[in-house]
Write a protein that holds these residues in place. Structure first.
Motif, PDB file in Angstrom:
ATOM      1  N   GLY A   1       0.821  -1.200   0.000  1.00  0.00           N
ATOM      2  CA  GLY A   1       0.000   0.000   0.000  1.00  0.00           C
ATOM      3  C   GLY A   1       0.860   1.256   0.000  1.00  0.00           C
ATOM      4  N   GLY A   2       1.920   1.234   0.813  1.00  0.00           N
ATOM      5  CA  GLY A   2       2.865   2.350   0.825  1.00  0.00           C
ATOM      6  C   GLY A   2       3.618   2.468  -0.482  1.00  0.00           C
ATOM      7  N   LEU A   3       3.975   1.331  -1.059  1.00  0.00           N
ATOM      8  CA  LEU A   3       4.667   1.330  -2.348  1.00  0.00           C
ATOM      9  C   LEU A   3       3.794   1.938  -3.436  1.00  0.00           C
ATOM     10  N   PHE A   4       2.519   1.581  -3.458  1.00  0.00           N
ATOM     11  CA  PHE A   4       1.602   2.182  -4.428  1.00  0.00           C
ATOM     12  C   PHE A   4       1.436   3.679  -4.166  1.00  0.00           C
ATOM     13  N   GLY A   5       1.526   4.083  -2.904  1.00  0.00           N
ATOM     14  CA  GLY A   5       1.475   5.502  -2.588  1.00  0.00           C
ATOM     15  C   GLY A   5       2.644   6.261  -3.168  1.00  0.00           C
ATOM     16  N   LEU A   6       3.836   5.684  -3.087  1.00  0.00           N
ATOM     17  CA  LEU A   6       5.022   6.308  -3.691  1.00  0.00           C
ATOM     18  C   LEU A   6       4.852   6.425  -5.204  1.00  0.00           C
ATOM     19  N   ILE A   7       4.333   5.356  -5.808  1.00  0.00           N
ATOM     20  CA  ILE A   7       4.099   5.385  -7.260  1.00  0.00           C
ATOM     21  C   ILE A   7       3.060   6.452  -7.606  1.00  0.00           C
ATOM     22  N   GLY A   8       1.996   6.539  -6.791  1.00  0.00           N
ATOM     23  CA  GLY A   8       0.969   7.544  -7.031  1.00  0.00           C
ATOM     24  C   GLY A   8       1.513   8.956  -6.950  1.00  0.00           C
ATOM     25  N   ALA A   9       2.371   9.210  -5.964  1.00  0.00           N
ATOM     26  CA  ALA A   9       2.962  10.539  -5.822  1.00  0.00           C
ATOM     27  C   ALA A   9       3.867  10.867  -7.003  1.00  0.00           C
ATOM     28  N   TYR A  10       4.639   9.887  -7.438  1.00  0.00           N
ATOM     29  CA  TYR A  10       5.546  10.077  -8.571  1.00  0.00           C
ATOM     30  C   TYR A  10       4.743  10.357  -9.840  1.00  0.00           C
ATOM     31  N   TRP A  11       3.682   9.598 -10.004  1.00  0.00           N
ATOM     32  CA  TRP A  11       2.797   9.774 -11.163  1.00  0.00           C
ATOM     33  C   TRP A  11       2.152  11.156 -11.143  1.00  0.00           C
ATOM     34  N   ALA A  12       1.620  11.551  -9.985  1.00  0.00           N
ATOM     35  CA  ALA A  12       0.969  12.859  -9.862  1.00  0.00           C
ATOM     36  C   ALA A  12       1.944  13.996 -10.146  1.00  0.00           C
ATOM     37  N   ALA A  13       3.190  13.846  -9.689  1.00  0.00           N
ATOM     38  CA  ALA A  13       4.178  14.899  -9.903  1.00  0.00           C
ATOM     39  C   ALA A  13       4.431  15.130 -11.384  1.00  0.00           C
ATOM     40  N   TRP A  14       4.694  14.059 -12.106  1.00  0.00           N
ATOM     41  CA  TRP A  14       4.995  14.206 -13.530  1.00  0.00           C
ATOM     42  C   TRP A  14       3.759  14.619 -14.329  1.00  0.00           C
ATOM     43  N   LYS A  15       2.587  14.101 -13.954  1.00  0.00           N
ATOM     44  CA  LYS A  15       1.359  14.482 -14.662  1.00  0.00           C
ATOM     45  C   LYS A  15       1.049  15.970 -14.448  1.00  0.00           C
ATOM     46  N   THR A  16       1.202  16.426 -13.218  1.00  0.00           N
ATOM     47  CA  THR A  16       0.937  17.826 -12.911  1.00  0.00           C
ATOM     48  C   THR A  16       1.920  18.730 -13.630  1.00  0.00           C
ATOM     49  N   PHE A  17       3.198  18.366 -13.573  1.00  0.00           N
ATOM     50  CA  PHE A  17       4.202  19.191 -14.234  1.00  0.00           C
ATOM     51  C   PHE A  17       3.994  19.213 -15.741  1.00  0.00           C
ATOM     52  N   SER A  18       3.604  18.072 -16.283  1.00  0.00           N
ATOM     53  CA  SER A  18       3.330  17.992 -17.717  1.00  0.00           C
ATOM     54  C   SER A  18       2.164  18.902 -18.099  1.00  0.00           C
ATOM     55  N   ASP A  19       1.107  18.879 -17.286  1.00  0.00           N
ATOM     56  CA  ASP A  19      -0.090  19.669 -17.589  1.00  0.00           C
ATOM     57  C   ASP A  19       0.184  21.174 -17.568  1.00  0.00           C
ATOM     58  N   ILE A  20       1.024  21.621 -16.634  1.00  0.00           N
ATOM     59  CA  ILE A  20       1.220  23.065 -16.506  1.00  0.00           C
ATOM     60  C   ILE A  20       2.383  23.594 -17.338  1.00  0.00           C
ATOM     61  N   SER A  21       3.273  22.699 -17.777  1.00  0.00           N
ATOM     62  CA  SER A  21       4.443  23.175 -18.510  1.00  0.00           C
ATOM     63  C   SER A  21       4.435  22.795 -19.984  1.00  0.00           C
ATOM     64  N   GLY A  22       3.675  21.752 -20.327  1.00  0.00           N
ATOM     65  CA  GLY A  22       3.709  21.261 -21.703  1.00  0.00           C
ATOM     66  C   GLY A  22       5.000  20.557 -22.050  1.00  0.00           C
ATOM     67  N   ASN A  23       5.749  20.157 -21.039  1.00  0.00           N
ATOM     68  CA  ASN A  23       7.033  19.491 -21.252  1.00  0.00           C
ATOM     69  C   ASN A  23       6.798  18.076 -21.785  1.00  0.00           C
ATOM     70  N   PRO A  24       7.249  17.746 -22.994  1.00  0.00           N
ATOM     71  CA  PRO A  24       6.984  16.410 -23.560  1.00  0.00           C
ATOM     72  C   PRO A  24       7.675  15.292 -22.794  1.00  0.00           C
ATOM     73  N   ALA A  25       8.852  15.569 -22.220  1.00  0.00           N
ATOM     74  CA  ALA A  25       9.544  14.543 -21.444  1.00  0.00           C
ATOM     75  C   ALA A  25       8.754  14.199 -20.186  1.00  0.00           C
ATOM     76  N   ALA A  26       8.180  15.221 -19.541  1.00  0.00           N
ATOM     77  CA  ALA A  26       7.361  14.983 -18.356  1.00  0.00           C
ATOM     78  C   ALA A  26       6.097  14.214 -18.730  1.00  0.00           C
ATOM     79  N   ALA A  27       5.493  14.549 -19.857  1.00  0.00           N
ATOM     80  CA  ALA A  27       4.295  13.842 -20.312  1.00  0.00           C
ATOM     81  C   ALA A  27       4.600  12.368 -20.582  1.00  0.00           C
ATOM     82  N   MET A  28       5.746  12.101 -21.175  1.00  0.00           N
ATOM     83  CA  MET A  28       6.135  10.715 -21.466  1.00  0.00           C
ATOM     84  C   MET A  28       6.363   9.940 -20.174  1.00  0.00           C
ATOM     85  N   GLN A  29       7.010  10.595 -19.203  1.00  0.00           N
ATOM     86  CA  GLN A  29       7.254   9.931 -17.924  1.00  0.00           C
ATOM     87  C   GLN A  29       5.940   9.642 -17.209  1.00  0.00           C
TER      88      GLN A  29
END
Length: 211
Positions: A134-162
């Motif tokens: 459960g904690g491991l999935f939480g780490l994955i969720g946080a990592y996913w949210a970080a890159w998705k959020t950064f991708s949405d606000i910056s338009g960075n293609p590398a962040a979107a791919m990650q």
């Protein structure tokens, strides 16, 4: 307002400056020792430690046996179980630390353990469980949210791919969980959701978009 000035190095943008703390290696040692000690004591002294220490929704939330949330996360059912979770932790935890800093990564991990326990307890309060997934999935969720959020606000293609890669990994893990009856998909989902919201909150703070 985000001005796009950090597009060149998105990971550096989101990385928090924090002192070194508890590492993935620490969890490797801790979980391994817990596993070995539990099974040695059970074998030698015939103590039913699993029943006493495993997570149990009714025991934790109805009868006040709160320690089960922590001890249940530290215990594992067998060698294969602990190996899978240790491989995941050693892969994901350092990546989350690089983005958010050490203390935030630890908070994400353990609040996700609690979130996973709550979800598992609500779905099946009488089903015992062990493992830090459960904690491991939480780490994955946080990592996913970080890159998705950064991708949405910056338009960075590398962040979107990650973000897309992490999303695909999450879907694959849930699909795998559906094929294994012993897996607590509710616990995984609860941890993932907790990690997602914490990750989104902190990445906005680190990017200066929320006071």
């Amino acid at each position: 307002v985000y001005d796009g000035s950090w597009k060149e190095d998105s990971e550096t943008t989101m990385r928090a400056i924090a002192p070194k703390g508890i590492s993935a290696e620490f969890y490797t040692i801790l979980l391994t020792l817990m596993f070995l000690e539990t099974w040695v004591l059970m074998s030698i002294y015939e103590l039913d430690l699993m029943s006493l220490l495993c997570f149990h929704g009714r025991g934790a939330f109805v009868y006040g046996e709160w320690w089960r949330i922590v001890t249940g996360a530290l215990l594992h059912a067998n060698i294969l179980h602990i190996l899978f979770n240790l491989m995941g932790l050693n892969d994901v935890l350092p990546a989350v630390v690089r983005l958010f800093g050490e203390w935030r990564a630890q908070i994400i991990l353990w609040l996700a353990v609690v979130g996973g326990a709550v979800a598992a307890g609500l779905v099946d309060p009488d089903q015992p469980g062990v493992g830090i997934s459960g904690g491991l999935f939480g780490l994955i969720g946080a990592y996913w949210a970080a890159w998705k959020t950064f991708s949405d606000i910056s338009g960075n293609p590398a962040a979107a791919m990650q973000a897309s890669r992490v999303g695909s990994m999450v879907i694959m893990n849930f699909a795998l969980g559906l094929l294994i009856p012993q897996v607590s998909n509710a616990g995984h989902f609860g941890g993932l959701v907790m990690g997602w919201f914490l990750g989104k909150f902190w990445v906005l703070r680190l990017l200066g978009l929320r006071s």
